[in-house]
Design a protein around this motif. Structure first.
Motif, PDB file in Angstrom:
ATOM      1  N   LEU A 140       0.822  -1.216   0.000  1.00  0.00           N
ATOM      2  CA  LEU A 140       0.000   0.000   0.000  1.00  0.00           C
ATOM      3  C   LEU A 140       0.855   1.265   0.000  1.00  0.00           C
ATOM      4  O   LEU A 140       0.543   2.227  -0.697  1.00  0.00           O
ATOM      5  N   PHE A 141       1.936   1.248   0.770  1.00  0.00           N
ATOM      6  CA  PHE A 141       2.811   2.421   0.825  1.00  0.00           C
ATOM      7  C   PHE A 141       3.490   2.659  -0.521  1.00  0.00           C
ATOM      8  O   PHE A 141       3.634   3.798  -0.957  1.00  0.00           O
ATOM      9  N   SER A 142       3.877   1.589  -1.216  1.00  0.00           N
ATOM     10  CA  SER A 142       4.472   1.765  -2.540  1.00  0.00           C
ATOM     11  C   SER A 142       3.444   2.322  -3.525  1.00  0.00           C
ATOM     12  O   SER A 142       3.792   3.128  -4.398  1.00  0.00           O
ATOM     13  N   LEU A 143       2.174   1.931  -3.385  1.00  0.00           N
ATOM     14  CA  LEU A 143       1.134   2.507  -4.244  1.00  0.00           C
ATOM     15  C   LEU A 143       0.978   4.006  -3.993  1.00  0.00           C
ATOM     16  O   LEU A 143       0.790   4.784  -4.937  1.00  0.00           O
ATOM     17  N   VAL A 144       1.059   4.410  -2.728  1.00  0.00           N
ATOM     18  CA  VAL A 144       1.001   5.843  -2.402  1.00  0.00           C
ATOM     19  C   VAL A 144       2.194   6.567  -3.019  1.00  0.00           C
ATOM     20  O   VAL A 144       2.048   7.660  -3.579  1.00  0.00           O
ATOM     21  N   ILE A 145       3.359   5.958  -2.955  1.00  0.00           N
ATOM     22  CA  ILE A 145       4.553   6.575  -3.551  1.00  0.00           C
ATOM     23  C   ILE A 145       4.385   6.706  -5.058  1.00  0.00           C
ATOM     24  O   ILE A 145       4.683   7.759  -5.638  1.00  0.00           O
ATOM     25  N   TYR A 146       3.916   5.651  -5.712  1.00  0.00           N
ATOM     26  CA  TYR A 146       3.694   5.736  -7.160  1.00  0.00           C
ATOM     27  C   TYR A 146       2.683   6.827  -7.497  1.00  0.00           C
ATOM     28  O   TYR A 146       2.847   7.560  -8.477  1.00  0.00           O
ATOM     29  N   TYR A 147       1.620   6.930  -6.703  1.00  0.00           N
ATOM     30  CA  TYR A 147       0.627   7.985  -6.934  1.00  0.00           C
ATOM     31  C   TYR A 147       1.283   9.353  -6.812  1.00  0.00           C
ATOM     32  O   TYR A 147       1.062  10.238  -7.633  1.00  0.00           O
ATOM     33  N   VAL A 192       4.479  10.119  -7.173  1.00  0.00           N
ATOM     34  CA  VAL A 192       5.483  10.327  -8.219  1.00  0.00           C
ATOM     35  C   VAL A 192       4.834  10.598  -9.573  1.00  0.00           C
ATOM     36  O   VAL A 192       5.240  11.515 -10.290  1.00  0.00           O
ATOM     37  N   PHE A 193       3.824   9.838  -9.943  1.00  0.00           N
ATOM     38  CA  PHE A 193       3.288   9.908 -11.299  1.00  0.00           C
ATOM     39  C   PHE A 193       2.057  10.800 -11.464  1.00  0.00           C
ATOM     40  O   PHE A 193       1.790  11.263 -12.565  1.00  0.00           O
ATOM     41  N   PHE A 194       1.288  11.026 -10.393  1.00  0.00           N
ATOM     42  CA  PHE A 194       0.042  11.751 -10.562  1.00  0.00           C
ATOM     43  C   PHE A 194      -0.066  13.048  -9.768  1.00  0.00           C
ATOM     44  O   PHE A 194      -0.585  14.029 -10.271  1.00  0.00           O
ATOM     45  N   ASN A 195       0.356  13.052  -8.523  1.00  0.00           N
ATOM     46  CA  ASN A 195       0.137  14.222  -7.678  1.00  0.00           C
ATOM     47  C   ASN A 195       1.368  14.476  -6.818  1.00  0.00           C
ATOM     48  O   ASN A 195       1.449  14.027  -5.681  1.00  0.00           O
ATOM     49  N   PHE A 242      10.807   3.760  -4.024  1.00  0.00           N
ATOM     50  CA  PHE A 242      11.694   4.772  -3.437  1.00  0.00           C
ATOM     51  C   PHE A 242      12.701   5.283  -4.465  1.00  0.00           C
ATOM     52  O   PHE A 242      13.040   6.466  -4.478  1.00  0.00           O
ATOM     53  N   TYR A 243      13.169   4.395  -5.343  1.00  0.00           N
ATOM     54  CA  TYR A 243      14.079   4.819  -6.412  1.00  0.00           C
ATOM     55  C   TYR A 243      13.387   5.813  -7.340  1.00  0.00           C
ATOM     56  O   TYR A 243      13.977   6.839  -7.712  1.00  0.00           O
ATOM     57  N   GLN A 244      12.147   5.532  -7.713  1.00  0.00           N
ATOM     58  CA  GLN A 244      11.398   6.461  -8.569  1.00  0.00           C
ATOM     59  C   GLN A 244      11.238   7.815  -7.890  1.00  0.00           C
ATOM     60  O   GLN A 244      11.319   8.852  -8.533  1.00  0.00           O
ATOM     61  N   MET A 245      11.013   7.784  -6.585  1.00  0.00           N
ATOM     62  CA  MET A 245      10.861   9.020  -5.828  1.00  0.00           C
ATOM     63  C   MET A 245      12.179   9.795  -5.774  1.00  0.00           C
ATOM     64  O   MET A 245      12.176  11.028  -5.798  1.00  0.00           O
ATOM     65  N   SER A 246      13.289   9.079  -5.740  1.00  0.00           N
ATOM     66  CA  SER A 246      14.588   9.752  -5.644  1.00  0.00           C
ATOM     67  C   SER A 246      14.997  10.433  -6.945  1.00  0.00           C
ATOM     68  O   SER A 246      15.852  11.318  -6.936  1.00  0.00           O
ATOM     69  N   LYS A 247      14.397  10.040  -8.058  1.00  0.00           N
ATOM     70  CA  LYS A 247      14.745  10.638  -9.346  1.00  0.00           C
ATOM     71  C   LYS A 247      14.120  12.018  -9.555  1.00  0.00           C
ATOM     72  O   LYS A 247      14.485  12.724 -10.481  1.00  0.00           O
ATOM     73  N   ILE A 248      13.201  12.412  -8.686  1.00  0.00           N
ATOM     74  CA  ILE A 248      12.489  13.690  -8.845  1.00  0.00           C
ATOM     75  C   ILE A 248      13.215  14.788  -8.093  1.00  0.00           C
ATOM     76  O   ILE A 248      13.664  14.588  -6.961  1.00  0.00           O
ATOM     77  N   ASP A 249      13.313  15.957  -8.706  1.00  0.00           N
ATOM     78  CA  ASP A 249      13.882  17.119  -8.024  1.00  0.00           C
ATOM     79  C   ASP A 249      12.746  17.747  -7.205  1.00  0.00           C
ATOM     80  O   ASP A 249      11.938  18.525  -7.719  1.00  0.00           O
ATOM     81  N   TRP A 250      12.710  17.451  -5.920  1.00  0.00           N
ATOM     82  CA  TRP A 250      11.614  17.870  -5.068  1.00  0.00           C
ATOM     83  C   TRP A 250      11.685  19.341  -4.705  1.00  0.00           C
ATOM     84  O   TRP A 250      10.745  19.887  -4.121  1.00  0.00           O
ATOM     85  N   LYS A 251      12.761  20.025  -5.061  1.00  0.00           N
ATOM     86  CA  LYS A 251      12.861  21.472  -4.780  1.00  0.00           C
ATOM     87  C   LYS A 251      11.835  22.259  -5.593  1.00  0.00           C
ATOM     88  O   LYS A 251      11.442  23.342  -5.227  1.00  0.00           O
ATOM     89  N   LEU A 252      11.409  21.675  -6.704  1.00  0.00           N
ATOM     90  CA  LEU A 252      10.449  22.335  -7.581  1.00  0.00           C
ATOM     91  C   LEU A 252       9.020  22.254  -7.019  1.00  0.00           C
ATOM     92  O   LEU A 252       8.134  22.961  -7.500  1.00  0.00           O
ATOM     93  N   TYR A 253       8.789  21.395  -6.034  1.00  0.00           N
ATOM     94  CA  TYR A 253       7.422  21.172  -5.548  1.00  0.00           C
ATOM     95  C   TYR A 253       7.263  21.617  -4.143  1.00  0.00           C
ATOM     96  O   TYR A 253       7.777  21.511  -3.231  1.00  0.00           O
TER      97      TYR A 253
END
Length: 136
Positions: free
Chosen positions: A43-50, A52-55, A125-136
C-alpha cells in the motif's frame, strides 16, 4: 483458489517459516505481523507511485496520521482473520493437509512474492529519488 484462501495460505507459509526458526514462541503473531508489514509495503508503494506519477503536491501530515490509519486498516482486519478465536489454528490445520509437493511449490511462490514486494518498495523509493523535489 479464492483471494481469501490465498491470503490465508500466505499467512500459513509465514507461520511455518516462524515455526522453523530457533524461537517458536508466538509464531502466529510473528506471521501475522509479517503479513501486516508486507501489506503495508504494498500500500505504501502505491502511495509513492501515486505521488510520483500523478500528484507530486501530495504531502503526508506532520503527525503521520495517514500512516497510523494505514496500520489500523491493515492490522484490525488481520486480527479478525487470523487471531480472533484462534482462527489461525484452523488455517494451519487446513493447509497442513496439503500434499508435501504442493506445499513446497507454494512455499517457493510465497518466497518469490515476498521478494517482489520488497523489490517493488525499493523501486518505488528509487522512482521518488529521481524527482527534483525542490520544484514542488
Amino acid at each position: 483458489m479464492s483471494f481469501r484462501k490465498l491470503y490465508q495460505y500466505f499467512f500459513y507459509k509465514l507461520y511455518k517459516f516462524s515455526e522453523a526458526a530457533p524461537s517458536r514462541w508466538l509464531s502466529d503473531w510473528k506471521a501475522g505481523l509479517a503479513v501486516d508489514v508486507l501489506v503495508f509495503f504494498v500500500l505504501f508503494s502505491l502511495v509513492i507511485y501515486y505521488k510520483v506519477f500523478f500528484n507530486r503536491h501530495l504531502h503526508l501530515s506532520k503527525m503521520n496520521l495517514e500512516i497510523v490509519v494505514f496500520i489500523l486498516l491493515i492490522g484490525i482486519p488481520n486480527y479478525f482473520i487470523f487471531h480472533h478465536n484462534d482462527q489461525w489454528k484452523v488455517i494451519v490445520h487446513e493447509f497442513d493437509k496439503f500434499p508435501k509437493r504442493k506445499n513446497k511449490i507454494g512455499g517457493w511462490i510465497v518466497f518469490i512474492i515476498v521478494l517482489m514486494i520488497i523489490a517493488n518498495l525499493i523501486f518505488a523509493f528509487y522512482q521518488m529519488s529521481k524527482i527534483d523535489w525542490k520544484l514542488y
